[in-house]
Scaffold this motif. Sequence first.
Motif, short mmCIF file in Angstrom:
data_model
loop_
_atom_site.label_atom_id
_atom_site.label_comp_id
_atom_site.label_asym_id
_atom_site.label_seq_id
_atom_site.Cartn_x
_atom_site.Cartn_y
_atom_site.Cartn_z
N VAL A 50 0.83 -1.20 0.00
CA VAL A 50 0.00 0.00 0.00
C VAL A 50 0.87 1.26 0.00
CG1 VAL A 50 -1.69 1.31 1.33
CG2 VAL A 50 -1.91 -1.17 1.14
N ARG A 51 1.91 1.27 0.82
CA ARG A 51 2.75 2.46 0.98
C ARG A 51 3.66 2.72 -0.22
NH1 ARG A 51 1.07 5.96 4.94
NH2 ARG A 51 0.40 4.82 6.81
N ARG A 52 4.14 1.65 -0.84
CA ARG A 52 5.04 1.79 -1.98
C ARG A 52 4.54 0.96 -3.16
NH1 ARG A 52 10.15 3.84 -1.39
NH2 ARG A 52 10.02 3.76 -3.68
N PRO A 53 3.40 1.33 -3.75
CA PRO A 53 2.85 0.56 -4.87
C PRO A 53 3.73 0.62 -6.11
CG PRO A 53 1.64 2.62 -4.59
CD PRO A 53 2.55 2.48 -3.40
N ASP A 54 4.70 1.53 -6.13
CA ASP A 54 5.61 1.64 -7.28
C ASP A 54 6.62 0.50 -7.29
OD1 ASP A 54 6.47 3.05 -4.85
OD2 ASP A 54 8.33 3.46 -5.97
N LEU A 55 6.80 -0.16 -6.17
CA LEU A 55 7.77 -1.26 -6.08
C LEU A 55 7.04 -2.58 -6.31
CD1 LEU A 55 9.79 -0.07 -2.96
CD2 LEU A 55 10.33 0.28 -5.37
N ASP A 56 6.88 -2.93 -7.56
CA ASP A 56 6.12 -4.13 -7.90
C ASP A 56 6.98 -5.17 -8.60
OD1 ASP A 56 6.51 -2.81 -10.25
OD2 ASP A 56 4.40 -2.73 -10.84
N ALA A 57 8.30 -5.11 -8.40
CA ALA A 57 9.20 -6.05 -9.07
C ALA A 57 9.54 -7.24 -8.20
CB ALA A 57 10.49 -5.33 -9.49
N GLY A 58 8.83 -7.44 -7.12
CA GLY A 58 9.09 -8.58 -6.26
C GLY A 58 9.58 -8.15 -4.89
N VAL A 59 9.72 -9.14 -4.01
CA VAL A 59 10.13 -8.86 -2.64
C VAL A 59 11.48 -8.16 -2.60
CG1 VAL A 59 10.79 -9.96 -0.46
CG2 VAL A 59 8.81 -10.79 -1.71
N TYR A 60 12.38 -8.53 -3.53
CA TYR A 60 13.73 -7.96 -3.51
C TYR A 60 13.73 -6.46 -3.79
CZ TYR A 60 13.88 -7.54 -8.60
OH TYR A 60 13.63 -7.18 -9.89
N ALA A 61 12.67 -5.94 -4.41
CA ALA A 61 12.61 -4.51 -4.72
C ALA A 61 12.65 -3.68 -3.44
CB ALA A 61 11.34 -4.19 -5.50
N TYR A 62 12.14 -4.21 -2.33
CA TYR A 62 12.17 -3.48 -1.06
C TYR A 62 13.60 -3.36 -0.55
CZ TYR A 62 7.18 -4.59 -1.25
OH TYR A 62 5.87 -4.72 -1.63
N ALA A 63 14.39 -4.42 -0.71
CA ALA A 63 15.80 -4.37 -0.29
C ALA A 63 16.57 -3.36 -1.12
CB ALA A 63 16.43 -5.75 -0.41
N LYS A 64 16.30 -3.33 -2.42
CA LYS A 64 16.98 -2.41 -3.32
C LYS A 64 16.63 -0.96 -2.98
CE LYS A 64 17.26 -1.18 -8.23
NZ LYS A 64 16.79 -1.53 -9.61
N ALA A 65 15.35 -0.69 -2.74
CA ALA A 65 14.91 0.68 -2.43
C ALA A 65 15.44 1.14 -1.08
CB ALA A 65 13.39 0.76 -2.46
N GLY A 66 15.57 0.21 -0.14
CA GLY A 66 15.97 0.60 1.20
C GLY A 66 17.45 0.58 1.47
N PHE A 67 18.18 -0.32 0.81
CA PHE A 67 19.57 -0.54 1.21
C PHE A 67 20.55 -0.60 0.04
CE2 PHE A 67 16.68 -2.54 4.25
CZ PHE A 67 16.99 -1.80 5.39
N GLY A 68 20.11 -0.20 -1.14
CA GLY A 68 21.03 -0.12 -2.26
C GLY A 68 20.93 -1.29 -3.23
N GLU A 69 21.54 -1.10 -4.39
CA GLU A 69 21.41 -2.07 -5.48
C GLU A 69 22.08 -3.41 -5.19
OE1 GLU A 69 22.69 -0.30 -9.10
OE2 GLU A 69 21.17 1.28 -9.06
N TYR A 70 23.22 -3.38 -4.51
CA TYR A 70 23.95 -4.63 -4.28
C TYR A 70 23.19 -5.55 -3.32
CZ TYR A 70 28.12 -7.62 -3.85
OH TYR A 70 29.01 -8.66 -3.87
N LEU A 71 22.68 -4.99 -2.22
CA LEU A 71 21.87 -5.79 -1.32
C LEU A 71 20.54 -6.17 -1.97
CD1 LEU A 71 22.47 -4.22 2.22
CD2 LEU A 71 23.27 -6.41 1.34
N GLY A 72 20.02 -5.30 -2.84
CA GLY A 72 18.83 -5.65 -3.61
C GLY A 72 19.11 -6.83 -4.51
N PHE A 73 20.30 -6.84 -5.12
CA PHE A 73 20.70 -7.98 -5.96
C PHE A 73 20.80 -9.26 -5.13
CE2 PHE A 73 24.28 -10.70 -7.03
CZ PHE A 73 23.91 -11.17 -8.29
N PHE A 74 21.45 -9.16 -3.96
CA PHE A 74 21.56 -10.33 -3.08
C PHE A 74 20.18 -10.84 -2.68
CE2 PHE A 74 26.08 -9.85 -1.14
CZ PHE A 74 26.60 -10.55 -2.21
N SER A 75 19.26 -9.92 -2.42
CA SER A 75 17.91 -10.31 -2.04
C SER A 75 17.22 -11.05 -3.18
CB SER A 75 17.11 -9.08 -1.63
OG SER A 75 15.83 -9.43 -1.18
#
Length: 484
Positions: free
Chosen positions: A76-101
Amino acid sequence: MSQAATTDPAAESPPPVTLPLFTLATMVVGSMVGAGVFSLPRRFAEETGVAGALIAWAVAGTGMLMLAFVFQSLAVRRPDLDAGVYAYAKAGFGEYLGFFSAFGYWASACVGNVTYWVLIMSTIGTIWSALGDGDTAPAVVLSSAGLWAFFLMIRRGVKEAAAINRIVTVAKIVPILVFIVLALVYFRADVFAGNFGGADYAGSLFSQVRGTMLATVFVFLGVEGASVYSRHARRRSDVGKATVLGFLSVFAIFASVTIVSYGILPMSELAELRQPSMAGALEAAVGTWGKVFISVGLIVSVLGAYLAWTLMAAEVLFVAAKDDDMPRFLRRSNHAEVPLPALLMTTVLTQVVLVLTAFSNDAFDFALDLTSALSLIPYLLAAGFAVKIGASAQRDTVGGRTSRGELTIAVIATLYTAFLVYAAGLRFLLLSFIFYAPATILFVMARREQGRRLFSPRELVILAVSVVGAVLGVIALVTGWISL
């Protein structure tokens, strides 16, 4: 003008597909009920008695419910992040941790698929002894044949039809409910009382509860099911209701299967059952037909679940590549719109882990625990992202600053997933690094394709930690400090 208006393609386009509350709830149930529930009697009896099981389910139920609320809130809060669970890691902690996620979520699905084949072979092994517990050479060869047969089928565009989905859903739920009812009918109060405090080998109550945590993570994988389809909900509020309704239904089933099993056999005998232990427990209660009944339902259920999760795993790589988080070759799809390179990578990793099970002391438990361990990083980072957006107002957050209630839920979910990392232990943390560190090659490929700097200073620190962890993991395996 009026004629032009009536023939406007936009006006004649079909309305967007909307899903009612019940359908959303069944998606949660369908994504969570898989092979794990059929293994619960033995998995819990190996670690704890009735008292520990009750505490473990209370902890797991509360923690996973908080995590479910986190996924609902983020949808609800971030409907723009619809690329999967890992998108939250990328938005919050950077691309590398998003990749790991993204990689961890994909790898956990691949390793989880191994448990399906092990469980199928172990089930057939009651008839054909050469298959053993699903970890013998014939079992690995037969599983590999099935693995690649599914690859050839899926690459042609074959997907689950609605009719198959209905059959699979029935095959999942009916045997489990029958088991619970029959276990209650043949319930032995004296056996249950003897199992209440746990056995001498189980250790302290805390260690008993800790020992069950990875098993509970495995059976709850898919709790984010409704949030994935939040855009299709008739009402946005239905997402949260469906998550709670579906979760509580599955939670009641899982906890019931575990607890009633303690009234059938002593802990020591439950812990020695071959997988699927639900079949062995029911056989002890009603005879051979009970084992056959559970086994047939399990095989149908597991094959359907394997097909669905294979498609999901390939889709994770495909979507990540489209978002430039994976190399471009993973974006490609064939004429049937199947992401073939992603599907091939999924099948190859599943094959590698399947071979490793032949060297494991307990193939099913090894694959189950590794699946859970690999999924913890994506879950932990998603919960951490919810804390981050709750602790400070962010311009991308829909609906303004999050409430104290949402922040509290996010904190609890984060603490719970952090406890799961601790409960997994150093063994599975190091094994996870062995998967994560080499995966950085894919990250480097994606950065080079975009003509970007490979690593920032912060990312170099993360890389160093993952490489050191992987090296320690390999050394521990070679020296026998940890075993598969």
